[in-house]
Design an enzyme around this catalytic site. Structure first.
Site, short mmCIF file in Angstrom:
data_model
loop_
_atom_site.label_atom_id
_atom_site.label_comp_id
_atom_site.label_asym_id
_atom_site.label_seq_id
_atom_site.Cartn_x
_atom_site.Cartn_y
_atom_site.Cartn_z
N ASP A 85 36.47 53.88 46.85
CA ASP A 85 35.99 52.94 45.83
C ASP A 85 35.73 51.54 46.40
OD1 ASP A 85 35.35 52.07 43.17
OD2 ASP A 85 37.22 50.93 43.25
N ASP A 90 38.21 49.28 35.86
CA ASP A 90 37.82 48.70 37.15
C ASP A 90 38.34 47.26 37.25
OD1 ASP A 90 36.80 48.33 39.67
OD2 ASP A 90 34.69 48.47 39.10
N HIS A 100 42.44 47.71 40.50
CA HIS A 100 42.65 47.11 41.83
C HIS A 100 43.88 46.22 41.76
CE1 HIS A 100 38.83 48.56 43.50
NE2 HIS A 100 38.37 48.39 42.26
N LEU A 101 44.95 46.67 42.40
CA LEU A 101 46.19 45.89 42.38
C LEU A 101 46.25 44.87 43.52
CD1 LEU A 101 48.85 48.56 41.35
CD2 LEU A 101 47.94 46.68 39.98
N ASN A 131 30.22 45.11 40.35
CA ASN A 131 29.58 46.19 41.11
C ASN A 131 30.10 47.53 40.60
OD1 ASN A 131 28.03 47.42 43.03
ND2 ASN A 131 29.57 47.30 44.62
#
Lengths: 313, 430
Positions: free
Chosen positions: B152, B306, B62-63, B279
């Site tokens: 996602d 993740d 996740h950027l 999560n």
């Protein structure tokens, strides 16, 4: 400098057997004080106690406030509308702000689990957990233990059934492990939809049928059905719940002769208890409330540095 | 520019290489692999004692860019990737705005070209706005360069929508990456339903909430023929479902994160450490064991982090209010080396397959191998370096790591992307 082995009461596990007994013994002395015409002691004069109640509560907050005032502490009540949390302040910042005001003891009630720990990490004050989310409510457990000990003289071998919304109950989270520690046998009684995943980790057996076990119980502890917290209807209706798990005249008659009914209040008449059963049990339920003030006085006294033997010099 | 990397232990199972040798690089590609190489001009670097492997890929990052640059942005995320030994990463589309049309894809890729040495690929959303209803502009995003599709952060709740999405994605020869979470079973769950939920008084996130959707999506892959990748697998039963799907010959792959391999719900205690809120949640010790077995028998294809950065003010809240996620880019390789390679549970060859070759295969990217003509994306590791994960020591913009305090052995020292260093002697290269 406290006289308990713990600085704070965040979880019931902060107290060992000796600690629990010290609190109960001290509370008994305070209960006698509470029966006098002049109920105020100078013990905590000059100490500041903040009651931070971030979730609506009248009974518990009042009980803490009375306890603080009986000990001559300066008690300040903070409720959601009065606090900065409605303005978006984080709990950590609230803790640091209260710490800057040099309070000696903080009582916190919050709708989220673990909030008392956050306060303990950001304040120098002693912390008492007055209920955090679905996690713990140790002062309720202590006043319940006090009530049971006064009735039965001890805990060893007692059979305690805790009935109702176990899954959402912070009372169960504190009471069941303490009873197990003290030698009682605890059974959680509820439909599977109201049980936590692993009740045995909290020291309890479990069963789904109240009537199968009712006749063996020394203590029948009814948890309040918190209609406001129930999500996705874990039972079909309050009527059905009352039929399966409520105490009515028939179940009262099937209880052991010297068994007692307990409830943390407030009672939903017609749900956990019929009105008739509630009236039968009223004396003891009010005894629990009465003991609550003494228990909270005892904790304030012991955490803020009373004498180890509990004498009230 | 020419480069000669001397005397590293070079390992690549794709060409059966595991020997101390030299690698020369010219124009972004490997020129030669062999003993006692020399180059007429250029840079020679002595890598004695180091291990050199094909560049690693993290296909789950996740950027936070666009929209949440206070947590991470493309530049800081790419830097964290380089520091962790990755030459390429796949960005997830749950940004603000969501990466669900060509123009947002172009923003990400153009920005990456400007500020990142690390190769940045991006996934596109399956459904518009990640809402789970209408298909996102999948064809438009493929033209703009998206390599896979995922909602996602959320499971696609409606089986009919998921079926249409898979039917449609298949037409573009792309893969669906599935975050499996049945919201009707998970509800407000924040920790594993079991020990953690009971002892901490928190709402439980049951394993079945994940497994039910894994089973559904495998069935949909069978029906539609669309290649399926299960993201962040966490349970023994989930691994079993993938194992059976593979035995049936279905085009199903899966990933596991280091935190789900090495941590479990027993690490959660009454301190309510929000860096351990993720999560799907940390599961059980038995699940750790089953996931490691699934890594060994080939059920699990790749390790992905993740990487989920969150600002300190967001994580220092009550557990139930804090956002989900842990960062992972800078610790993943060292965790695998320490916990799996050093004790001999997996080989270096298996590590390279898991972290370099498999993700490229899954995403349909050109493979990188230690042989002439291959792209010179290379990761160089000091296998003896011992270090401690510390909160102030991340180049990621956020420090919400589940592994703070861990003592790890083995660390990346140098990373080359297309023959250019993104990390040199442990220092980032701008």
């Amino acid at each position: 400098m406290g006289t308990l082995a713990t600085e704070h009461l965040l979880n019931i596990e902060d107290l060992d057997v000796a600690g629990i007994n010290a609190v109960l013994d001290t509370a008994r002395s305070f209960k006698e004080v509470n029966e006098r015409a002049i109920k105020k002691l100078p013990t905590l004069r000059g100490r500041t106690i903040i009651n931070l109640f971030l979730e609506p509560s009248t009974r518990t907050r009042t009980s803490f406030e009375i306890a603080a005032k009986r000990l001559s502490a300066d008690a300040i009540n903070m409720s959601p509308s009065a606090s900065s949390t409605v303005k978006g302040e984080s709990l950590v910042d609230t803790a640091k702000t209260l710490d800057a005001m040099d309070c000696d003891l903080l009582v916190i009630r919050h709708r989220y689990a673990g909030a008392p720990y956050i306060m303990s990490q950001n304040m120098r004050a002693h912390i008492i957990n007055a209920g955090d989310g679905k996690h713990q409510h140790p002062t309720q457990a202590l006043l319940d233990l006090f009530t049971i000990r006064e009735r039965f003289g001890g805990f060893s071998g007692l059979k305690v059934g805790i009935v109702g919304d176990i899954a959402h109950s912070r009372v169960f989270g504190s009471l069941a492990p303490a009873l197990r520690l003290l030698g009682a046998d605890v059974t959680a009684i509820a439909p599977a939809t109201l049980l936590p995943a692993c009740p045995e980790l909290l020291g309890a057996n479990h069963c789904h049928k109240l009537d199968e076990i009712l006749g063996e119980l020394d203590v029948v502890y009814l948890l309040r059905i918190q209609k406001e917290r129930i999500e996705q209807s874990p039972f079909p209706s309050l009527r059905e719940y009352a039929r399966l798990y409520g105490i009515d005249r028939g179940r009262l008659e099937r209880m052991k002769r010297d068994a007692i009914l307990m409830h943390p209040g407030p009672v939903n008449r017609g749900v956990e208890l019929t009105s008739e059963a509630a009236d039968t049990a009223a004396n003891l339920l009010l005894y629990q409330v009465n003991a609550g003030v003494a228990i909270r006085m005892a904790l304030m006294y012991l955490l803020l540095g009373g004498d180890r033997d509990g004498s009230l010099a | 520019m020419a480069l000669l990397l001397k005397s590293a232990r070079c390992i690549d199972p794709l060409v059966g290489l595991d020997t101390i040798c030299d690698i020369s690089v010219r124009d972004g590609r490997i020129a030669e692999v062999g003993q006692d190489l020399s180059i007429p001009k250029g840079l020679t670097i002595d890598l004695t004692g180091k291990v050199l492997v094909p560049g690693l890929v993290d296909m789950h990052v996740h950027l936070r860019d666009p929209g949440q640059e206070y947590k991470e942005d493309i530049r800081t995320g790419a830097a964290a990737a380089a520091r962790g030994g990755f030459t390429a990463i796949l960005a997830m589309p749950n940004t603000d705005p969501v990466i669900d049309c060509g123009s947002v894809v172009r923003y990400v890729l153009e920005r990456a070209a400007k500020v990142s040495r690390t190769r940045i690929y991006t996934a596109g959303a399956l459904t518009a706005g990640l809402q789970g209803h209408d298909l996102a502009e999948i064809g438009d995003m493929v033209e703009a360069g998206v390599v896979a599709f995922s909602d996602d952060g959320r499971g696609v709740q409606d089986a009919g929508v998921m079926r249409r999405a898979m039917d449609y994605v298949k037409c573009f020869d792309k893969r669906v990456l599935s975050h499996c979470q049945d919201e009707s079973l998970v509800g407000n769950g924040v920790v594993n339903e079991g020990r953690a939920s009971t002892l901490l008084g928190l709402a439980g996130w049951p394993a079945l909430g994940e497994e039910a959707q894994i089973a559904r999506d495998i069935a949909l892959s069978k029906l539609t023929g669309c290649p399926l990748h299960i993201q962040h697998l966490t349970t023994a039963e989930g691994a079993d479902l993938v194992r059976k799907a593979k035995a049936e010959g279905l085009p199903v792959s899966c990933e596991v994160t280091p935190h789900h391999l090495f941590m479990n719900e027993d690490h959660l205690d009454a301190t309510y450490n929000t860096s351990l809120k993720m999560n799907p949640p940390l599961r059980t010790k038995a699940d750790n064991k089953a996931l490691i077995e699934a890594l060994l028998d080939g059920t699990i294809d790749t390790i992905a982090t993740d990487h989920a950065p969150h600002a300190a003010h967001e994580k220092s809240l009550e557990f139930e209010l804090a956002p989900y996620g842990t960062i992972g880019l800078e610790t993943a390789l060292s965790l695998i080396l320490t916990n799996l390679v050093a004790p001999g549970i997996i080989s270096w060859n298996r590590l390279i397959e898991l972290m370099a070759h498999a993700p490229r295969r899954i995403l349909g990217l050109e493979l990188v191998s230690l042989k002439a003509h291959s792209v010179a994306d290379l990761t160089i590791i000091d296998p003896e370096m011992t270090w401690t994960v510390e909160e102030h020591d991340f180049v990621s913009r956020s420090a919400n790591s589940a592994f703070i305090g861990s003592v790890l052995k083995g660390r990346v020292t140098d990373v080359y992307v297309g023959g250019y260093a993104s990390l040199e002697n442990g220092e980032l290269v701008d």
